[in-house]
Design an enzyme around this catalytic site. Structure first.
Site, PDB file in Angstrom:
ATOM      1  N   SER A  98      10.947  -6.410   2.301  1.00  0.00           N
ATOM      2  CA  SER A  98      11.056  -6.956   3.659  1.00  0.00           C
ATOM      3  C   SER A  98      10.494  -8.373   3.609  1.00  0.00           C
ATOM      4  O   SER A  98       9.410  -8.669   4.075  1.00  0.00           O
ATOM      5  CB  SER A  98      10.327  -6.081   4.681  1.00  0.00           C
ATOM      6  OG  SER A  98       8.940  -6.207   4.597  1.00  0.00           O
TER       7      SER A  98
ATOM      8  N   HIS B   2      10.872   0.420   3.916  1.00  0.00           N
ATOM      9  CA  HIS B   2      10.270   1.104   2.765  1.00  0.00           C
ATOM     10  C   HIS B   2      10.504   2.614   2.753  1.00  0.00           C
ATOM     11  O   HIS B   2       9.985   3.321   1.895  1.00  0.00           O
ATOM     12  CB  HIS B   2       8.750   0.840   2.735  1.00  0.00           C
ATOM     13  CG  HIS B   2       8.413  -0.609   2.541  1.00  0.00           C
ATOM     14  ND1 HIS B   2       7.182  -1.134   2.819  1.00  0.00           N
ATOM     15  CD2 HIS B   2       9.171  -1.647   2.095  1.00  0.00           C
ATOM     16  CE1 HIS B   2       7.183  -2.443   2.560  1.00  0.00           C
ATOM     17  NE2 HIS B   2       8.379  -2.771   2.125  1.00  0.00           N
TER      18      HIS B   2
ATOM     19  N   GLN C 150       6.804  -0.398   9.840  1.00  0.00           N
ATOM     20  CA  GLN C 150       6.801  -0.301   8.377  1.00  0.00           C
ATOM     21  C   GLN C 150       5.537   0.325   7.776  1.00  0.00           C
ATOM     22  O   GLN C 150       5.619   1.147   6.875  1.00  0.00           O
ATOM     23  CB  GLN C 150       6.996  -1.706   7.798  1.00  0.00           C
ATOM     24  CG  GLN C 150       7.108  -1.785   6.290  1.00  0.00           C
ATOM     25  CD  GLN C 150       7.387  -3.212   5.828  1.00  0.00           C
ATOM     26  OE1 GLN C 150       8.521  -3.663   5.900  1.00  0.00           O
ATOM     27  NE2 GLN C 150       6.364  -3.924   5.387  1.00  0.00           N
ATOM     28  N   GLU C 151       4.351  -0.085   8.248  1.00  0.00           N
ATOM     29  CA  GLU C 151       3.121   0.340   7.557  1.00  0.00           C
ATOM     30  C   GLU C 151       2.032   0.772   8.535  1.00  0.00           C
ATOM     31  O   GLU C 151       1.667   0.024   9.441  1.00  0.00           O
ATOM     32  CB  GLU C 151       2.577  -0.807   6.688  1.00  0.00           C
ATOM     33  CG  GLU C 151       3.583  -1.267   5.650  1.00  0.00           C
ATOM     34  CD  GLU C 151       3.119  -2.485   4.861  1.00  0.00           C
ATOM     35  OE1 GLU C 151       1.905  -2.774   4.831  1.00  0.00           O
ATOM     36  OE2 GLU C 151       3.998  -3.151   4.285  1.00  0.00           O
TER      37      GLU C 151
ATOM     38  N   GLU D 169       5.656   2.556  -0.917  1.00  0.00           N
ATOM     39  CA  GLU D 169       4.256   2.204  -1.188  1.00  0.00           C
ATOM     40  C   GLU D 169       3.361   3.431  -1.294  1.00  0.00           C
ATOM     41  O   GLU D 169       2.136   3.324  -1.229  1.00  0.00           O
ATOM     42  CB  GLU D 169       3.755   1.224  -0.115  1.00  0.00           C
ATOM     43  CG  GLU D 169       4.555  -0.073  -0.144  1.00  0.00           C
ATOM     44  CD  GLU D 169       3.974  -1.176   0.727  1.00  0.00           C
ATOM     45  OE1 GLU D 169       3.050  -0.918   1.519  1.00  0.00           O
ATOM     46  OE2 GLU D 169       4.458  -2.313   0.603  1.00  0.00           O
TER      47      GLU D 169
ATOM     48  N   ASP E 283       1.201  -2.814   9.955  1.00  0.00           N
ATOM     49  CA  ASP E 283       2.174  -3.866   9.688  1.00  0.00           C
ATOM     50  C   ASP E 283       3.525  -3.370  10.174  1.00  0.00           C
ATOM     51  O   ASP E 283       4.270  -2.746   9.420  1.00  0.00           O
ATOM     52  CB  ASP E 283       2.240  -4.198   8.184  1.00  0.00           C
ATOM     53  CG  ASP E 283       3.288  -5.277   7.899  1.00  0.00           C
ATOM     54  OD1 ASP E 283       3.878  -5.811   8.871  1.00  0.00           O
ATOM     55  OD2 ASP E 283       3.526  -5.580   6.705  1.00  0.00           O
TER      56      ASP E 283
ATOM     57  N   GLU F  76      -0.423  -6.847  11.550  1.00  0.00           N
ATOM     58  CA  GLU F  76       0.305  -7.885  10.803  1.00  0.00           C
ATOM     59  C   GLU F  76       1.765  -7.873  11.248  1.00  0.00           C
ATOM     60  O   GLU F  76       2.340  -6.796  11.462  1.00  0.00           O
ATOM     61  CB  GLU F  76       0.187  -7.522   9.310  1.00  0.00           C
ATOM     62  CG  GLU F  76       1.054  -8.333   8.363  1.00  0.00           C
ATOM     63  CD  GLU F  76       1.038  -7.709   6.968  1.00  0.00           C
ATOM     64  OE1 GLU F  76       0.039  -7.054   6.604  1.00  0.00           O
ATOM     65  OE2 GLU F  76       2.032  -7.859   6.242  1.00  0.00           O
TER      66      GLU F  76
ATOM     67  N   ASP G 101       2.542 -12.746   8.000  1.00  0.00           N
ATOM     68  CA  ASP G 101       3.074 -12.531   6.649  1.00  0.00           C
ATOM     69  C   ASP G 101       4.431 -13.238   6.545  1.00  0.00           C
ATOM     70  O   ASP G 101       4.528 -14.334   5.981  1.00  0.00           O
ATOM     71  CB  ASP G 101       3.194 -11.019   6.393  1.00  0.00           C
ATOM     72  CG  ASP G 101       3.980 -10.668   5.134  1.00  0.00           C
ATOM     73  OD1 ASP G 101       4.218 -11.579   4.306  1.00  0.00           O
ATOM     74  OD2 ASP G 101       4.368  -9.494   4.963  1.00  0.00           O
TER      75      ASP G 101
ATOM     76  N   LYS H 118       0.229 -13.297  -0.555  1.00  0.00           N
ATOM     77  CA  LYS H 118       1.075 -12.677  -1.583  1.00  0.00           C
ATOM     78  C   LYS H 118       1.428 -13.764  -2.594  1.00  0.00           C
ATOM     79  O   LYS H 118       2.235 -14.648  -2.285  1.00  0.00           O
ATOM     80  CB  LYS H 118       2.364 -12.147  -0.953  1.00  0.00           C
ATOM     81  CG  LYS H 118       2.210 -10.930  -0.044  1.00  0.00           C
ATOM     82  CD  LYS H 118       3.508 -10.675   0.710  1.00  0.00           C
ATOM     83  CE  LYS H 118       3.542  -9.289   1.338  1.00  0.00           C
ATOM     84  NZ  LYS H 118       4.707  -9.142   2.268  1.00  0.00           N
TER      85      LYS H 118
ATOM     86  N   HIS I  96      -0.304  -6.748  -2.209  1.00  0.00           N
ATOM     87  CA  HIS I  96       0.718  -6.366  -3.195  1.00  0.00           C
ATOM     88  C   HIS I  96       2.104  -6.579  -2.587  1.00  0.00           C
ATOM     89  O   HIS I  96       2.222  -7.073  -1.468  1.00  0.00           O
ATOM     90  CB  HIS I  96       0.537  -4.879  -3.555  1.00  0.00           C
ATOM     91  CG  HIS I  96       0.839  -3.963  -2.389  1.00  0.00           C
ATOM     92  ND1 HIS I  96       1.264  -2.667  -2.533  1.00  0.00           N
ATOM     93  CD2 HIS I  96       0.789  -4.179  -1.030  1.00  0.00           C
ATOM     94  CE1 HIS I  96       1.466  -2.117  -1.342  1.00  0.00           C
ATOM     95  NE2 HIS I  96       1.173  -3.005  -0.426  1.00  0.00           N
ATOM     96  N   ARG I  97       3.163  -6.191  -3.284  1.00  0.00           N
ATOM     97  CA  ARG I  97       4.505  -6.119  -2.729  1.00  0.00           C
ATOM     98  C   ARG I  97       4.980  -4.667  -2.801  1.00  0.00           C
ATOM     99  O   ARG I  97       4.413  -3.863  -3.541  1.00  0.00           O
ATOM    100  CB  ARG I  97       5.501  -7.010  -3.515  1.00  0.00           C
ATOM    101  CG  ARG I  97       5.184  -8.480  -3.550  1.00  0.00           C
ATOM    102  CD  ARG I  97       4.979  -9.149  -2.212  1.00  0.00           C
ATOM    103  NE  ARG I  97       6.066  -9.022  -1.247  1.00  0.00           N
ATOM    104  CZ  ARG I  97       6.811 -10.022  -0.800  1.00  0.00           C
ATOM    105  NH1 ARG I  97       6.616 -11.243  -1.280  1.00  0.00           N
ATOM    106  NH2 ARG I  97       7.752  -9.849   0.112  1.00  0.00           N
ATOM    107  N   SER I  98       6.049  -4.363  -2.077  1.00  0.00           N
ATOM    108  CA  SER I  98       6.527  -2.969  -2.105  1.00  0.00           C
ATOM    109  C   SER I  98       7.085  -2.605  -3.485  1.00  0.00           C
ATOM    110  O   SER I  98       7.017  -1.453  -3.902  1.00  0.00           O
ATOM    111  CB  SER I  98       7.549  -2.736  -1.006  1.00  0.00           C
ATOM    112  OG  SER I  98       8.588  -3.690  -1.083  1.00  0.00           O
TER     113      SER I  98
ATOM    114  N   LYS J   4      -4.609  -5.166   0.661  1.00  0.00           N
ATOM    115  CA  LYS J   4      -3.767  -3.980   0.863  1.00  0.00           C
ATOM    116  C   LYS J   4      -2.927  -3.771  -0.381  1.00  0.00           C
ATOM    117  O   LYS J   4      -2.384  -4.717  -0.953  1.00  0.00           O
ATOM    118  CB  LYS J   4      -2.907  -4.091   2.132  1.00  0.00           C
ATOM    119  CG  LYS J   4      -1.786  -5.108   2.127  1.00  0.00           C
ATOM    120  CD  LYS J   4      -0.848  -4.878   3.334  1.00  0.00           C
ATOM    121  CE  LYS J   4       0.400  -5.729   3.261  1.00  0.00           C
ATOM    122  NZ  LYS J   4       1.362  -5.458   4.340  1.00  0.00           N
TER     123      LYS J   4
HETATM  124  P1  PGA Z   1       7.490  -6.242   1.001  1.00  0.00           P
HETATM  125  O1  PGA Z   1       6.651  -5.712   2.240  1.00  0.00           O
HETATM  126  O2  PGA Z   1       6.634  -6.307  -0.184  1.00  0.00           O
HETATM  127  O3  PGA Z   1       8.604  -5.221   0.908  1.00  0.00           O
HETATM  128  O4  PGA Z   1       8.027  -7.591   1.413  1.00  0.00           O
HETATM  129  C1  PGA Z   1       5.269  -5.838   2.351  1.00  0.00           C
HETATM  130  C2  PGA Z   1       4.865  -6.414   3.665  1.00  0.00           C
HETATM  131  O5  PGA Z   1       5.720  -6.637   4.571  1.00  0.00           O
HETATM  132  O6  PGA Z   1       3.687  -6.687   3.855  1.00  0.00           O
HETATM  133 ZN    ZN Z   2       3.985  -7.549   5.951  1.00  0.00          ZN
END
Ligand code: PGA
Ligand code: ZN
Length: 422
Positions: free
Chosen positions: A40, A153, A161-162, A203, A240, A281, A308, A333, A361-363, A384
């Site tokens: 994402s 994800h 998402q999170e 994740e 997030d 986020e 982000d 990131k 991190h990344r997904s 995270k």
């Molecule tokens: P991504 O998502 O690593 O798939 O971009 C992580 C985030 O949105 O924080």
């Molecule tokens: Zn994010």
């Protein structure tokens, strides 16, 4: 220390897609680094160079990036002394010659930048966090664990998402990790008792078929209590939503509803009254600057508001956001910007403006644990790295357990205060 070799390899990430591993050799030593990959992604991230050859890995091969590392970049480095990190990173940026690292690729550049940092630490005989951060690097971050996955994800109906557990009230990093692992298992028990799936998303968080974000928040609070911890004292919640993913026609679409930014802000405000949330986020979309300014004005004193997709770890975007009072914290990131020097500059720009930072991190990940050391080196106090499950996520958390042990009495756990800002 003379560089004797630089090579790259196409390896697979945690989703089974190609990514880059770089190996740098000097003075008889060798350092290796691998690059993560997001799903994402923000529109303005530095370019992740992919081959586009539909005959291999659905076009996602990274052989062009491999060739740039072993060709142009190796030609500039091999046979020369390992430069200081800033000089190396400037050289890579100039060699690429584009603002978004679109020629050599941010994956090629970051792999070399990370491997060089590791090799320098080895040569100095210091751990990576100390080599990058000096003797002041003693702050262990509060880890934010993504235990319920949705959005891009997972394939459940949840658009957000999170949903992360932030054990900010625990005394040490190791105790924080333990509290969340116990809560994660309690959450699995609750899901099973309701015949909800405990299969996981990208994740490592569970991805049950739930629709409303409030359902996820209720599950988290119940799991914290079931594990014997107190929500809002031991363990908090961080979110997030990755709202760019459900923003269309100036409305946020989720759970069959559509809201504008003002209504989203109100909804988040209600959640702050009901749940122990300390950070959100990407609660609004990356292009919705007006919405972000409103959200920050209304809720910025009550919680951390992290950018982000809109900031993409870019120091100039962060400086602009500080000027315009957009958010009050920055997600870091490394592969969004492409070098260790630049991600450090982003953290510094944020801290100068009174913004907090969370290393991320990344997904799509590998078992590379670089960001664990980076979080301690930058002293930002937050990280995270997904759920307390799956090897590529645990690599980072377990590395932090080791760092905490190594620092001994010098180690400090960031705790609740790190989310409060100045
Ligand atoms: P991504 O998502 O690593 O798939 O971009 C992580 C985030 O949105 O924080
Ligand atoms: Zn994010």
């Amino acid at each position: 220390m003379r560089i004797t070799g630089l090579s790259a390899l196409e390896i697979l990430d945690s989703r089974g897609f190609p990514t880059l591993e770089v190996t740098l050799e000097a003075g008889g030593a060798q350092a290796r680094a691998s690059v993560p990959s997001g799903k994402s992604t923000g529109k303005n991230e530095a370019l992740e160079l992919r081959d586009g050859d539909r005959g291999r890995f659905e076009g996602k091969g990274v052989l062009k990036a491999v060739a740039f590392v072993e060709g142009e970049i190796a030609a500039r480095l091999v046979g020369h002394d390992l430069p200081p990190q800033e000089d190396l990173d400037r050289m890579l940026i100039l060699l690429d010659g584009t603002p978004g690292k679109t020629r050599l690729g941010a994956n090629a550049i970051l792999g070399v930048s990370m491997a060089a940092a590791r090799l320098r630490a080895q040569a100095e005989g210091r751990p990576l966090y100390a080599s990058l951060g000096g003797t002041a690097a003693t702050l262990l971050p509060v880890p934010c664990f993504n235990v319920l996955n949705g959005g891009a994800h997972a394939d459940n109906p949840l658009e957000f998402q999170e949903f992360m557990l932030a054990p900010a009230g625990r005394p040490t990093f190791a105790e924080a990790l333990r509290a969340v692992a116990e809560t994660y298992h309690a959450l699995a028990g609750i899901l099973k008792s309701r015949s909800l799936s405990v299969s996981v998303g990208d994740e490592g968080g569970f991805a049950p078929k739930i629709t409303y974000p409030e359902d996820a928040l209720d599950l988290m609070v119940q799991a914290i209590e079931a594990a014997g911890y107190k929500p809002g004292r031991d363990i908090f919640i961080a979110l997030d939503p990755a709202a760019s993913g459900f923003y269309q026609g100036r409305r946020y679409h989720f759970a069959g509803e559509a809201h504008d930014a003002v209504a989203m802000t109100e909804r988040y405000g209600h959640w702050l009254d009901r749940y122990p949330i300390l950070s959100i986020e990407d609660g609004l979309a990356e292009d919705d600057d007006e919405g972000w300014i409103h959200l920050t004005k209304v809720l910025g004193s009550r919680m951390q508001i992290v950018g982000d997709d809109n900031f993409v770890s870019d120091p100039r975007r962060v400086e602009d956001a500080i000027q315009r009072k957009i958010g009050n914290a920055v997600l870091l990131k490394p592969n969004q910007i492409g070098t260790i020097t630049e991600i450090t500059e982003t953290a510094q720009a944020a801290q100068r403006g009174g913004y907090r930072c969370m290393v991320s991190h990344r997904s799509g990940e590998t078992t590379d644990d670089f960001i664990a050391d980076l979080s301690v080196a930058l002293g930002v106090g937050q990280i995270k790295s997904g759920a307390p499950a799956r090897g590529e996520r645990l690599a980072k958390y377990n590395r932090l357990v080791r760092i905490e042990r190594e620092l001994g009495p010098r180690a400090r756990f960031a705790g609740r205060g790190v989310f409060e800002g100045k």
